[in-house]
Design a protein around this motif. Structure first.
Motif, PDB file in Angstrom:
ATOM      1  N   ASP A 181       0.846  -1.188   0.000  1.00  0.00           N
ATOM      2  CA  ASP A 181       0.000   0.000   0.000  1.00  0.00           C
ATOM      3  C   ASP A 181       0.882   1.239   0.000  1.00  0.00           C
ATOM      4  O   ASP A 181       2.117   1.147   0.033  1.00  0.00           O
ATOM      5  CB  ASP A 181      -0.982   0.002   1.188  1.00  0.00           C
ATOM      6  CG  ASP A 181      -0.310   0.180   2.543  1.00  0.00           C
ATOM      7  OD1 ASP A 181       0.886   0.557   2.618  1.00  0.00           O
ATOM      8  OD2 ASP A 181      -0.984  -0.049   3.575  1.00  0.00           O
ATOM      9  N   LEU A 182       0.253   2.395  -0.062  1.00  0.00           N
ATOM     10  CA  LEU A 182       0.958   3.669  -0.057  1.00  0.00           C
ATOM     11  C   LEU A 182       0.558   4.470   1.168  1.00  0.00           C
ATOM     12  O   LEU A 182      -0.618   4.517   1.529  1.00  0.00           O
ATOM     13  CB  LEU A 182       0.611   4.494  -1.302  1.00  0.00           C
ATOM     14  CG  LEU A 182       1.170   4.062  -2.640  1.00  0.00           C
ATOM     15  CD1 LEU A 182       0.600   4.953  -3.743  1.00  0.00           C
ATOM     16  CD2 LEU A 182       2.686   4.141  -2.642  1.00  0.00           C
ATOM     17  N   ARG A 183       1.520   5.094   1.818  1.00  0.00           N
ATOM     18  CA  ARG A 183       1.244   6.077   2.859  1.00  0.00           C
ATOM     19  C   ARG A 183       1.597   7.457   2.303  1.00  0.00           C
ATOM     20  O   ARG A 183       2.729   7.691   1.891  1.00  0.00           O
ATOM     21  CB  ARG A 183       2.056   5.779   4.117  1.00  0.00           C
ATOM     22  CG  ARG A 183       2.188   6.941   5.110  1.00  0.00           C
ATOM     23  CD  ARG A 183       0.868   7.420   5.693  1.00  0.00           C
ATOM     24  NE  ARG A 183       0.139   6.404   6.404  1.00  0.00           N
ATOM     25  CZ  ARG A 183       0.322   6.121   7.702  1.00  0.00           C
ATOM     26  NH1 ARG A 183       1.238   6.782   8.394  1.00  0.00           N
ATOM     27  NH2 ARG A 183      -0.420   5.200   8.287  1.00  0.00           N
ATOM     28  N   LEU A 184       0.617   8.340   2.282  1.00  0.00           N
ATOM     29  CA  LEU A 184       0.836   9.719   1.862  1.00  0.00           C
ATOM     30  C   LEU A 184       0.604  10.626   3.057  1.00  0.00           C
ATOM     31  O   LEU A 184      -0.471  10.591   3.664  1.00  0.00           O
ATOM     32  CB  LEU A 184      -0.102  10.113   0.720  1.00  0.00           C
ATOM     33  CG  LEU A 184       0.205   9.513  -0.661  1.00  0.00           C
ATOM     34  CD1 LEU A 184      -0.293   8.081  -0.774  1.00  0.00           C
ATOM     35  CD2 LEU A 184      -0.428  10.350  -1.770  1.00  0.00           C
ATOM     36  N   ARG A 213       4.784   0.767   1.099  1.00  0.00           N
ATOM     37  CA  ARG A 213       4.955  -0.253   2.140  1.00  0.00           C
ATOM     38  C   ARG A 213       4.614  -1.613   1.538  1.00  0.00           C
ATOM     39  O   ARG A 213       3.594  -1.751   0.852  1.00  0.00           O
ATOM     40  CB  ARG A 213       4.051   0.045   3.334  1.00  0.00           C
ATOM     41  CG  ARG A 213       4.303   1.416   3.942  1.00  0.00           C
ATOM     42  CD  ARG A 213       3.513   1.648   5.221  1.00  0.00           C
ATOM     43  NE  ARG A 213       2.071   1.551   5.012  1.00  0.00           N
ATOM     44  CZ  ARG A 213       1.176   1.890   5.946  1.00  0.00           C
ATOM     45  NH1 ARG A 213       1.577   2.323   7.126  1.00  0.00           N
ATOM     46  NH2 ARG A 213      -0.123   1.796   5.694  1.00  0.00           N
ATOM     47  N   THR A 214       5.481  -2.584   1.785  1.00  0.00           N
ATOM     48  CA  THR A 214       5.266  -3.927   1.248  1.00  0.00           C
ATOM     49  C   THR A 214       5.523  -4.960   2.326  1.00  0.00           C
ATOM     50  O   THR A 214       6.268  -4.726   3.284  1.00  0.00           O
ATOM     51  CB  THR A 214       6.198  -4.206   0.055  1.00  0.00           C
ATOM     52  OG1 THR A 214       7.565  -4.054   0.476  1.00  0.00           O
ATOM     53  CG2 THR A 214       5.918  -3.246  -1.095  1.00  0.00           C
ATOM     54  N   ASP A 272      -3.720   6.281   3.687  1.00  0.00           N
ATOM     55  CA  ASP A 272      -3.236   5.015   3.150  1.00  0.00           C
ATOM     56  C   ASP A 272      -4.084   4.619   1.945  1.00  0.00           C
ATOM     57  O   ASP A 272      -5.319   4.594   2.019  1.00  0.00           O
ATOM     58  CB  ASP A 272      -3.314   3.914   4.208  1.00  0.00           C
ATOM     59  CG  ASP A 272      -2.392   4.192   5.389  1.00  0.00           C
ATOM     60  OD1 ASP A 272      -1.442   4.977   5.225  1.00  0.00           O
ATOM     61  OD2 ASP A 272      -2.630   3.628   6.470  1.00  0.00           O
ATOM     62  N   LEU A 273      -3.406   4.314   0.850  1.00  0.00           N
ATOM     63  CA  LEU A 273      -4.074   3.961  -0.394  1.00  0.00           C
ATOM     64  C   LEU A 273      -3.679   2.560  -0.846  1.00  0.00           C
ATOM     65  O   LEU A 273      -2.537   2.126  -0.650  1.00  0.00           O
ATOM     66  CB  LEU A 273      -3.715   4.956  -1.507  1.00  0.00           C
ATOM     67  CG  LEU A 273      -4.003   6.440  -1.238  1.00  0.00           C
ATOM     68  CD1 LEU A 273      -3.578   7.276  -2.446  1.00  0.00           C
ATOM     69  CD2 LEU A 273      -5.470   6.668  -0.915  1.00  0.00           C
ATOM     70  N   LEU A 274      -4.625   1.874  -1.461  1.00  0.00           N
ATOM     71  CA  LEU A 274      -4.395   0.567  -2.052  1.00  0.00           C
ATOM     72  C   LEU A 274      -4.198   0.714  -3.556  1.00  0.00           C
ATOM     73  O   LEU A 274      -4.509   1.757  -4.140  1.00  0.00           O
ATOM     74  CB  LEU A 274      -5.585  -0.353  -1.769  1.00  0.00           C
ATOM     75  CG  LEU A 274      -5.941  -0.572  -0.297  1.00  0.00           C
ATOM     76  CD1 LEU A 274      -7.251  -1.355  -0.188  1.00  0.00           C
ATOM     77  CD2 LEU A 274      -4.823  -1.280   0.447  1.00  0.00           C
TER      78      LEU A 274
END
Length: 303
Positions: free
Chosen positions: A199-202, A215-216, A259-261
């Protein structure tokens, strides 16, 4: 840089771990760097009187703050402070909307006619009581299974760091999760397979994305660093930036970790929103000190 602004940093009296204390120190140091005075106070030192909307625990000699950096989830205290005219960062309504995952999606769905906010199909579990639970009556799962199918994600509405997020691969696992959660409020979500373990943390401050990281996780569907995930620098798409900012605008957040998927074609899909996201990991990954940017934003809003 010097100014005459004075603020309170309100934190939870009972979160005493090094992890939280370090965040508080970063914020206090950031305030000093931008030239304002910030005093740390706890939600046990300042108590909310619900019968008359006042506070107790303060001394007559206490200086009244120009702003309050509310780094807690004590919504009743936050609402009382706002009722007395104090400016909170973030505001009580925004904190409440992020703290309860069901309320996050409900609020965004209600208000998304302003912005297009892609999100997973999400169903709220029927409300029950902590001392009752579901009594083994899981017939409501029939409708949820038909809508979402397995595997599905189950999340406690109140939780942090991915610890209260579960994967149910079949009916038996879903019932087991419901049983172990007792009567806690939950949501069910469609599993976004294309975002398995990533996912992504912005980090958003003042309607601007100031830092991002990917993040993986190699062996868990959750990518949280606390659960053993890995982080790396990443440049998201314009659509991801826009989505993160629009989410914060809709929820009236001055700052947040969004947080984005990843959708099937890597299109961004909202996962969740953190009104007081921990920022040490994103600093380690990107070198961006979100604490300083948060304090700069607050000072600019109070000039």
């Amino acid at each position: 840089m010097k100014n005459n602004q004075y603020g309170w940093l309100i934190v939870n009296q009972f979160l005493r771990t090094d992890k939280f204390n370090e965040i508080y120190e970063w914020l206090l140091n950031a305030a000093e760097k931008v030239g304002c005075k910030l005093d740390r106070k706890t939600n046990a030192e300042i108590l909310s009187c619900l019968h008359d909307g006042t506070l107790i625990g303060l001394q007559q000699t206490d200086r009244q703050p120009d702003f309050i950096l509310f780094w807690d989830k004590d919504i009743r205290l936050a609402q009382t402070l706002e009722g007395l005219g104090f400016r909170l960062y973030n505001c009580a309504d925004a904190i409440a909307a992020c703290d309860d995952k069901s309320l996050t999606f409900s609020r965004l769905t209600t208000l998304k006619n302003t912005y297009d906010i892609p999100m997973p199909e999400t169903i709220s579990a029927p409300m029950t009581y902590a001392n009752i639970g579901y009594h083994g009556d899981y017939t409501f799962l029939n409708e949820i299974e038909e809508k979402l199918s397995y595997p599905m994600v189950m999340k406690e509405c109140f939780g942090s760091f991915g610890a209260q997020v579960y994967m149910a691969k079949n009916r038996k696992e879903a019932e087991k999760i419901l049983e172990q959660c007792g009567g806690k409020p939950l949501i069910f979500q469609k599993f976004i397979e294309s975002s398995l373990g990533r996912d992504l943390r912005l980090e958003v401050v003042g309607e601007r994305v100031v830092a991002t990281m990917l993040r993986t996780h190699d062996s868990d569907f959750r990518a949280n660093i606390t659960n053993g995930g890995h982080m790396s620098s990443y440049t998201p798409s314009v659509e991801a930036y826009t989505l993160a900012v629009n989410v914060c605008r809709t929820l009236k957040l001055d700052f947040a970790g969004v947080d984005l998927l990843f959708g099937e074609h890597d299109e961004p899909i909202l996962c969740e929103v953190n009104s007081n996201a921990h920022f040490k990991n994103i600093y380690t990954c990107t070198g961006v000190n979100a604490a300083e940017l948060i304090m700069e934003h607050i000072v600019s809003q109070n000039t």
